[in-house]
Enzyme design. Structure first.
Site, short mmCIF file in Angstrom:
data_model
loop_
_atom_site.label_atom_id
_atom_site.label_comp_id
_atom_site.label_asym_id
_atom_site.label_seq_id
_atom_site.Cartn_x
_atom_site.Cartn_y
_atom_site.Cartn_z
CG PHE A 12 10.15 -5.57 3.26
CD1 PHE A 12 8.93 -5.37 4.01
CD2 PHE A 12 10.19 -4.93 2.06
CE1 PHE A 12 8.16 -4.43 3.82
CE2 PHE A 12 9.18 -3.91 1.66
CZ PHE A 12 8.04 -3.68 2.41
CG ASN A 77 18.48 -9.37 -8.31
OD1 ASN A 77 18.25 -9.79 -7.04
ND2 ASN A 77 19.03 -8.23 -8.43
CE1 TYR A 127 16.74 -4.58 -7.18
CE2 TYR A 127 15.81 -2.89 -8.21
CZ TYR A 127 15.71 -4.10 -7.55
OH TYR A 127 14.38 -4.56 -7.04
#
Length: 297
Positions: A12, A77, A127
């Site tokens: 995205f 990440n 996260y």
């Protein structure tokens, strides 16, 4: 000519970054796919070979994971960032690294306080912690002179191609379906939290500015709209655009993050002064683009 290696161009935000970089004649962009080098599974040596083959002057990392278990989030990440830093160091080449971080790195923020890069970072979940650790790795490597790196802390991005990854993407899908089927109501979780929604096109412009900046004296920069909007108001805006006249209920399950982080707004002073960047799109622009894009999906 600056040679840019863009990682995650099929995602995205990566797609919006790619389009923004293509608008810059001084940048030559290469976008290797996961079939060539999967950053999550590839060892440092493989990533080093990629850098040696491509010879970039800068690397942009738009890869990452929003959801998953602890291992998946850390691998996607944190460890990917660590491997990129090691690979850049192994090439001994002057390579700038621009990575996309997250406002989730901050955690709870006092109500009505625009959060600055110097404020405490206390993420409430894995996260945010996985991104915060990656951000600190980049800052540490830059301080040691191993990389010319910067993390752009992206707040709540919205725009074409987001799918249902964010609240407004899910709201767009649900309200389009509700309007088409004549539903009398739609149900969401509580919509009292405030969020800083930033247009994905503005994120792309910020990455381009970071690549073209002569110097990066600050290693973490907030990329947001600089405005906090109650999620209820944002969803109602989508409903109006959809022509939905039914009831928007807030009786669904509550998000743990929204409960713990009820307010988020970026202080974008540093991005303005260092990058010469400021948002070009307001929330209405972003929601219209999101709505138009969802119709084409």
């Amino acid at each position: 000519m600056n040679r840019i290696l863009l990682l995650g161009a099929s995602g995205f935000l990566g797609g919006h970054v790619h389009r923004a970089l293509l608008d810059q004649p001084r940048l030559k962009v290469s976008c290797p796919g996961r079939d060539r080098c999967d950053l999550v599974t590839a060892p440092v040596e493989e990533i080093t070979r990629l850098l040696t083959d491509e010879r970039p002057t800068a690397v942009v990392n738009c890869t990452g994971l929003l959801d998953g278990d602890l291992t998946e989030l850390v691998q996607a990440n944190t460890l990917v960032t660590a491997k990129l830093l090691d690979a850049i160091a192994a090439t001994s080449a002057p390579i700038r690294l621009v990575r996309l971080g997250s406002a989730g790195e901050y955690g709870p923020v006092p109500f009505r306080h625009p959060v600055a890069e110097t404020d405490p970072s206390r993420p409430v979940g894995a996260y945010g912690l996985s991104h915060l650790t990656a951000t600190r790795l980049v800052s540490m490597a830059a301080a040691e002179g191993r990389v010319d790196g910067v993390t752009l802390r992206v707040f709540n991005p919205i725009g074409t191609g987001s799918g249902e990854a964010g609240l407004l993407g899910r709201a767009t899908t649900q309200l389009r379906r509700a309007t088409a089927r004549g539903w009398a109501s739609v149900t969401f979780g509580p919509l009292s939290a405030y969020r800083d929604f930033v247009d994905a096109r503005d994120v792309g412009r910020a990455v381009a500015a970071a690549l073209l900046a002569p110097r990066l004296p600050i290693r973490v920069l907030n990329i947001g709209s600089g405005k906090a909007v109650q999620t209820r108001v944002a969803v109602q805006t989508v409903a109006r655009l959809a022509g939905f006249t039914g009831e928007v209920k807030e009786t669904g399950a509550s998000s743990a993050r929204s409960a713990e982080v009820s307010w988020m707004c970026a202080d974008i002073t540093r991005a303005r002064s260092i990058l010469g960047w400021r948002p070009a799109y307001d929330l209405d622009d972003s929601i219209k683009a999101l709505w138009a894009g969802s119709a084409d999906a």
